[in-house]
Each structure stands twice: as structure tokens, then as C-alpha cells.
Design an enzyme around this catalytic site. Structure first.
Site, PDB file in Angstrom:
ATOM      1  N   GLN A  82     -22.064  39.218   2.483  1.00 35.70           N
ATOM      2  CA  GLN A  82     -22.986  38.076   2.539  1.00 35.70           C
ATOM      3  C   GLN A  82     -22.915  37.452   3.933  1.00 35.70           C
ATOM      4  OE1 GLN A  82     -21.235  34.974   0.356  1.00 35.70           O
ATOM      5  NE2 GLN A  82     -22.688  33.447   1.021  1.00 35.70           N
ATOM      6  N   SER A 133     -22.804  32.411   7.328  1.00 37.35           N
ATOM      7  CA  SER A 133     -22.194  31.540   8.342  1.00 37.35           C
ATOM      8  C   SER A 133     -22.364  32.092   9.751  1.00 37.35           C
ATOM      9  CB  SER A 133     -20.690  31.403   8.077  1.00 37.35           C
ATOM     10  OG  SER A 133     -20.453  30.976   6.772  1.00 37.35           O
ATOM     11  N   GLU A 142     -22.095  32.150  -6.147  1.00 36.94           N
ATOM     12  CA  GLU A 142     -20.806  32.314  -5.473  1.00 36.94           C
ATOM     13  C   GLU A 142     -19.769  31.353  -6.057  1.00 36.94           C
ATOM     14  OE1 GLU A 142     -20.736  31.489  -1.208  1.00 36.94           O
ATOM     15  OE2 GLU A 142     -18.912  32.672  -1.049  1.00 36.94           O
ATOM     16  N   ASN A 198     -14.000  21.797   0.675  1.00 36.18           N
ATOM     17  CA  ASN A 198     -13.775  20.788  -0.373  1.00 36.18           C
ATOM     18  C   ASN A 198     -14.651  19.560  -0.151  1.00 36.18           C
ATOM     19  OD1 ASN A 198     -11.918  22.522  -1.341  1.00 36.18           O
ATOM     20  ND2 ASN A 198     -10.141  21.145  -1.183  1.00 36.18           N
ATOM     21  N   GLU A 199     -14.833  19.183   1.130  1.00 39.09           N
ATOM     22  CA  GLU A 199     -15.661  17.993   1.408  1.00 39.09           C
ATOM     23  C   GLU A 199     -17.105  18.258   0.981  1.00 39.09           C
ATOM     24  OE1 GLU A 199     -13.566  19.359   3.748  1.00 39.09           O
ATOM     25  OE2 GLU A 199     -12.023  17.862   3.348  1.00 39.09           O
TER      26      GLU A 199
HETATM   27  C1  LIG Z   1     -11.689  33.114   3.219  1.00 41.61           C
HETATM   28  C2  LIG Z   1     -13.079  32.853   3.720  1.00 41.61           C
HETATM   29  C3  LIG Z   1     -14.092  33.750   3.419  1.00 41.61           C
HETATM   30  C4  LIG Z   1     -15.399  33.519   3.898  1.00 41.61           C
HETATM   31  N1  LIG Z   1     -16.368  34.438   3.599  1.00 41.61           N
HETATM   32  C5  LIG Z   1     -17.624  34.250   4.069  1.00 41.61           C
HETATM   33  C6  LIG Z   1     -18.650  35.233   3.837  1.00 41.61           C
HETATM   34  O1  LIG Z   1     -18.406  36.276   3.214  1.00 41.61           O
HETATM   35  N2  LIG Z   1     -19.886  35.010   4.325  1.00 41.61           N
HETATM   36  C7  LIG Z   1     -20.195  33.873   5.025  1.00 41.61           C
HETATM   37  O2  LIG Z   1     -21.358  33.719   5.407  1.00 41.61           O
HETATM   38  N3  LIG Z   1     -19.248  32.930   5.287  1.00 41.61           N
HETATM   39  C8  LIG Z   1     -17.970  33.096   4.824  1.00 41.61           C
HETATM   40  N4  LIG Z   1     -16.992  32.154   5.097  1.00 41.61           N
HETATM   41  C9  LIG Z   1     -17.322  30.988   5.922  1.00 41.61           C
HETATM   42  C10 LIG Z   1     -17.379  29.680   5.148  1.00 41.61           C
HETATM   43  O3  LIG Z   1     -18.545  29.630   4.355  1.00 41.61           O
HETATM   44  C11 LIG Z   1     -17.325  28.536   6.181  1.00 41.61           C
HETATM   45  O4  LIG Z   1     -16.037  28.574   6.774  1.00 41.61           O
HETATM   46  C12 LIG Z   1     -17.545  27.187   5.555  1.00 41.61           C
HETATM   47  O5  LIG Z   1     -18.854  27.053   5.084  1.00 41.61           O
HETATM   48  C13 LIG Z   1     -17.259  26.041   6.557  1.00 41.61           C
HETATM   49  O6  LIG Z   1     -17.942  26.229   7.748  1.00 41.61           O
HETATM   50  P1  LIG Z   1     -17.183  26.125   9.158  1.00 41.61           P
HETATM   51  O7  LIG Z   1     -15.982  27.015   9.076  1.00 41.61           O
HETATM   52  O8  LIG Z   1     -18.180  26.375  10.219  1.00 41.61           O
HETATM   53  O9  LIG Z   1     -16.643  24.622   9.239  1.00 41.61           O
HETATM   54  P2  LIG Z   1     -17.495  23.327   9.628  1.00 41.61           P
HETATM   55  O10 LIG Z   1     -18.776  23.319   8.881  1.00 41.61           O
HETATM   56  O11 LIG Z   1     -17.557  23.233  11.115  1.00 41.61           O
HETATM   57  O12 LIG Z   1     -16.587  22.175   9.045  1.00 41.61           O
HETATM   58  C14 LIG Z   1     -15.461  21.612   9.751  1.00 41.61           C
HETATM   59  C15 LIG Z   1     -14.911  20.467   8.923  1.00 41.61           C
HETATM   60  O13 LIG Z   1     -15.894  19.412   8.814  1.00 41.61           O
HETATM   61  C16 LIG Z   1     -16.121  19.073   7.454  1.00 41.61           C
HETATM   62  N5  LIG Z   1     -17.546  18.745   7.248  1.00 41.61           N
HETATM   63  C17 LIG Z   1     -18.629  19.425   7.727  1.00 41.61           C
HETATM   64  N6  LIG Z   1     -19.764  18.828   7.311  1.00 41.61           N
HETATM   65  C18 LIG Z   1     -19.407  17.773   6.508  1.00 41.61           C
HETATM   66  C19 LIG Z   1     -20.136  16.782   5.771  1.00 41.61           C
HETATM   67  N7  LIG Z   1     -21.475  16.766   5.752  1.00 41.61           N
HETATM   68  N8  LIG Z   1     -19.426  15.850   5.072  1.00 41.61           N
HETATM   69  C20 LIG Z   1     -18.061  15.864   5.075  1.00 41.61           C
HETATM   70  N9  LIG Z   1     -17.319  16.760   5.778  1.00 41.61           N
HETATM   71  C21 LIG Z   1     -17.979  17.708   6.468  1.00 41.61           C
HETATM   72  C22 LIG Z   1     -15.764  20.351   6.694  1.00 41.61           C
HETATM   73  O14 LIG Z   1     -15.429  20.065   5.332  1.00 41.61           O
HETATM   74  C23 LIG Z   1     -14.573  20.872   7.483  1.00 41.61           C
HETATM   75  O15 LIG Z   1     -13.391  20.214   7.092  1.00 41.61           O
HETATM   76  C24 LIG Z   1     -15.683  32.358   4.661  1.00 41.61           C
HETATM   77  C25 LIG Z   1     -14.647  31.466   4.979  1.00 41.61           C
HETATM   78  C26 LIG Z   1     -13.364  31.709   4.524  1.00 41.61           C
HETATM   79  C27 LIG Z   1     -12.277  30.729   4.878  1.00 41.61           C
END
Ligand SMILES: Cc1cc2nc3c(=O)[nH]c(=O)nc-3n(C[C@H](O)[C@H](O)[C@H](O)COP(=O)(O)OP(=O)(O)OC[C@H]3O[C@@H](n4cnc5c(N)ncnc54)[C@H](O)[C@@H]3O)c2cc1C
Length: 407
Positions: free
Chosen positions: A115, A118, A233, A367-368
Site C-alpha cells: 500500500q 505515505s 486497515e 495515536n494522535e
Molecule cells: C510499522 C509501520 C508500517 C507502515 N506501513 C506503511 C505502508 O505500508 N504504507 C504507507 O503508505 N505508510 C506506511 N507507514 C507510514 C505511516 O502511515 C505514517 O508513519 C503515519 O501516517 C505518520 O506519518 P509521518 O510518519 O509522516 O508522521 P507525521 O505525520 O509527520 O507526524 C509527526 C507527529 O505529529 C503528530 N501529528 C500530525 N498531525 C497531527 C494532528 N493533526 N493532530 C495531532 N497530532 C498530529 C503525529 O501524531 C506524530 O506524532 C508505516 C509506518 C510504520 C511505523
């Protein structure tokens, strides 16, 4: 004996014969062979429609199978994204041809899915994605980068979301595609994580040409398609985890605490009781959700509750393990275990759980973000303000667009 008892008994006998001696993490070929055998025996896609290769049976048979499979760890992890997210999305909104082409090989483990949502600049706010798909006659030409893509190196196909219209607000100009991961324009590079493994990857898409009939759902309707996948998911992560073994469980740690004479320590007891309550809350909630899904009730945004409870439980277990086991909780020699030597199996599993735990609070939505969704869509609280919801994507200062604007 009812037909259902008979079904469960036959399934248990089949599982004992075929899954009893499987290693905890078999190689890809062995996992594929197991999946093919599972399918041929009629136990993959039990409730999926028969016309697309499922068994077309009821929720009762699915429950009987899950009950029979409770004691075994099935080597189906590599197929999880296909079975839990991509397949259900295709069944919900795919075309007739897509369902006929992809669902059966997915259920039989012949084709693996990933998928691709991101991006480096679009995680929680995935609607800010910048990967572009531009129409050129009968094909779409895709350029961009994806990241954190679980299982991409093993995958044959991926569900991709890309921007197809930058002149409308960000949620409105996105389209979902089926991508052939073997296309020469797709480069997959592994990313090593803190467990020592490389479960996810970064992907570069360079002039990848995708036939127009590979669009899933509507052109520029990709946000709704992505929400469909994400709902599946969260439910699938929650329900799948209810069946998987927990190395740092209450039962394991209470035994360890007793053996170390720690059960009279009020701080340890407090932590153990907290862990027990979290396990019960998660198990009961996911059992309810799973029965609802099997009865045809859409859990919708409540899948986010299961995902949040699970992420908190996944973090709590290793925390209590550190308190009870001290340094033993991290005395894990990955090299020895990788080399196949008998290592400190239990310690190894707890240490692996410890380093995997933070990932559960991020993957599938943080979680947020789960709390935001529960607030908005389950509790009916006022929505988080989104000032950019009506601005054309082209004018937003996101991702590399922010840099280009000199910010
Ligand atoms: C084990 C694992 C498997 C994954 N597998 C996939 C996959 O198969 N395909 C895929 O597409 N993605 C995948 N991901 C990515 C995952 O979906 C993203 O890591 C996740 O959506 C968070 O995005 P980011 O890492 O860019 O963090 P960010 O969005 O940059 O967030 C950084 C911090 O800010 C907080 N934050 C952001 N926006 C808000 C808000 N509006 N209100 C409050 N807090 C907020 C977040 O909670 C976090 O603590 C995977 C991630 C992990 C860890």
C-alpha cells in the site's frame, strides 16, 4: 454434531497436519506454498464472494475457522496488506475486471500486495501527497516518491494514491491506481528499522506508465478510495492482532514477576493490573468488532478505537517487561538468532516486541490521529479546523512546494 462443528473439526485437523510444524517465520517460498495449500483446502477468503475466488461462506464458518486456528501462528504476515486492505478495497470499489483479475491470486498467495500512501512530506496529512500522475492518451504517467511501504520488496502489486489534479483542493485531486511493482520505473529500497529488520521501504516512481483501466474507483475520487482502504486497515490491524501471540503479555510477565519474588511490590502489581485491564479491553472490543464485521455491520470509524487500544497495549507490555525483567528484557542477540543458533528465545521475543512497539503507534495512523478521528466521527465532537480544505493544492505550501516558495 452440527455441520458447523464438523467444519471446525475438519479445519482443526487440517491445521494440525499443515501448520503444526511450521517455523515461526518461514521463508517466502514456504509462506507462499502454505497460502496456496490453505486456499486449495478452502480456508482462505472464507467469506469472500465465490465469483471472485472466495469461498462464499458465512460469518459462522469464518468464526469456526478462527476458533480452530487460535492455537497456531499462521505464516500469513506477508499477505496481510493484500488480505486486510487491498483485497477488501478492490471488492468494495474495484471494477468487475479488477476483481476477476486480482482477487483469486491474492487469496491463494500467488501475488503479494503493498500500500503506497505515505510520502516524505505527507504522512498524517496524506492528502498533501505530491506524487503526480499525468494522463497521456490511454495511460497515466507517474512520478514521485513513497515511503514506509511495508512489504514492498516482496510485492507484485501496490495500491498507489497520486495527484491527478493540482488545481482543486487537496482532497479532491487524488486518484488510486493498481501499480505493477515489477515495472522498470519502480525502484524499491529497504529501510532498516530499530527492530534490526527492514520491514518497510522507500519507493521511487520514475515515468511509471499505468493503463487507464488500472484506476481504482473514480478519477479524482482517490480520497474516498483511500479512506476505504484505511478503514479496512484499522479494522484489520485490530482484529489481526487479537489473534497473534503477545510475547510481553500479562500471563508471561505475571509468571516472571512471581519467579523473581516481585509480586508483593505494589508498583509492579499496579503495572501488571493495568496491563491486564488493557488486554481485556482490547480483546473484548476487537471480539465485538470482529463479530460485527462478520455479521455485515460496517464498523466505520470505530476501527480507530481498536487500533488505538492495540497501540497503547503494544507499548504497555514491553514497558512492564522492562520493570519486571530489567536488563533481561533487552538481552537479545539478533545475530545469533538470525544465524539459526538456539538463543534466548523468550528474551529475544520480548526485546523484539520492545523495539517494535513504537511502530504500532505510528503505522496505520498515529495515536494522535486516531484520537482526532474518534473525537470527530465516533463521539461527534467539533472537527479540527482545516484552513487549507478549500485552497487549490497548487497554492499550498506543503512538501517540496514549501521549499520552492522559499519557506
Ligand atoms: C510499522 C509501520 C508500517 C507502515 N506501513 C506503511 C505502508 O505500508 N504504507 C504507507 O503508505 N505508510 C506506511 N507507514 C507510514 C505511516 O502511515 C505514517 O508513519 C503515519 O501516517 C505518520 O506519518 P509521518 O510518519 O509522516 O508522521 P507525521 O505525520 O509527520 O507526524 C509527526 C507527529 O505529529 C503528530 N501529528 C500530525 N498531525 C497531527 C494532528 N493533526 N493532530 C495531532 N497530532 C498530529 C503525529 O501524531 C506524530 O506524532 C508505516 C509506518 C510504520 C511505523
Amino acid at each position: 454434531m452440527t455441520d458447523l462443528d464438523e467444519y471446525g473439526r475438519t479445519a482443526r485437523a487440517w491445521l494440525e497436519e499443515h501448520a503444526g510444524d511450521l517455523p515461526r517465520e518461514p521463508g517466502l517460498a514456504a509462506a507462499k506454498a502454505f497460502m496456496a495449500a490453505l486456499y486449495d483446502a478452502g480456508y482462505s477468503g472464507i467469506t469472500w464472494p465465490a465469483e471472485y475466488g472466495g469461498q462464499g461462506l458465512s460469518a459462522a464458518e469464518e468464526r469456526a475457522f478462527q476458533e480452530a486456528a487460535r492455537e497456531v501462528t499462521l505464516p500469513v504476515g506477508v499477505f496481510g496488506i493484500g488480505l486486510g486492505m487491498c483485497g477488501p478495497t478492490l471488492l468494495s470499489i474495484g471494477t468487475e475486471e479488477q476483481k476477476r483479475r486480482y482477487v483469486r491470486p491474492l487469496l491463494r498467495g500467488e501475488e503479494i500486495w503493498c500500500q503506497m500512501f505515505s510520502e516524505p512530506g505527507a504522512g498524517s496529512d496524506v492528502a498533501s501527497l505530491q506524487t503526480r500522475a499525468v494522463r497521456d492518451g490511454d495511460v497515466w504517467v507517474v512520478n514521485g516518491q513513497k515511503v514506509w511501504t511495508t512489504g514492498a520488496r516482496q510485492a507484485d502489486f501496490g495500491l498507489l494514491i497520486a495527484r491527478t489534479d493540482p488545481d482543486v483542493p487537496k482532497h479532491q485531486g487524488i486518484t488510486m491506481f493498481v501499480v505493477d511493482m515489477h515495472d522498470p520505473g519502480v525502484t524499491v529500497r529497504p529501510l532498516r528499522d530499530m527492530t534490526g529488520g527492514a520491514h518497510f521501504n522507500e519507493i521511487f516512481l520514475d515515468d511509471v506508465r499505468i493503463a487507464a483501466d488500472h484506476v481504482v474507483g473514480e478519477v479524482n475520487g482517490g480520497w474516498a478510495a483511500a479512506v476505504t482502504t484505511l478503514l479496512h486497515e484499522r479494522v484489520s490491524i485490530g482484529m489481526g492482532a487479537a489473534r497473534t501471540e503477545r510475547p510481553a503479555s500479562f500471563a508471561v510477565l505475571a509468571r516472571a514477576a512471581r519467579a523473581r519474588g516481585l509480586l508483593d511490590d505494589p508498583a509492579v502489581r499496579d503495572q501488571l493490573v493495568d496491563l491486564y485491564l488493557r488486554e481485556r479491553a482490547f480483546d473484548l472490543f476487537s471480539a465485538r468488532l470482529s463479530q460485527e464485521v462478520k455479521a455485515g455491520v460496517e464498523p466505520g470509524a470505530r476501527g480507530s478505537i481498536a487500533k488505538l487500544l492495540l497501540a497503547e497495549l503494544t507499548l504497555a507490555g514491553p514497558d512492564v517487561a522492562s520493570e519486571v525483567l530489567g536488563t533481561e528484557a533487552v538481552a537479545y542477540d539478533a545475530e545469533r538468532e538470525a544465524g539459526g543458533e538456539a538463543g534466548d528465545a523468550d528474551g529475544g521475543r520480548i526485546a523484539a516486541a520492545l523495539s517494535f512497539a513504537p511502530g504500532m503507534a505510528l503505522g496505520g495512523g498515529t495515536n494522535e490521529i486516531m484520537r482526532n478521528i474518534i473525537g470527530d466521527r465516533v463521539l461527534g465532537l467539533p472537527r479540527e479546523p482545516q484552513v487549507d480544505r478549500t485552497v487549490p493544492f497548487r497554492d499550498l505550501k506543503v512538501g517540496t512546494q514549501a521549499k520552492e516558495a522559499g519557506r
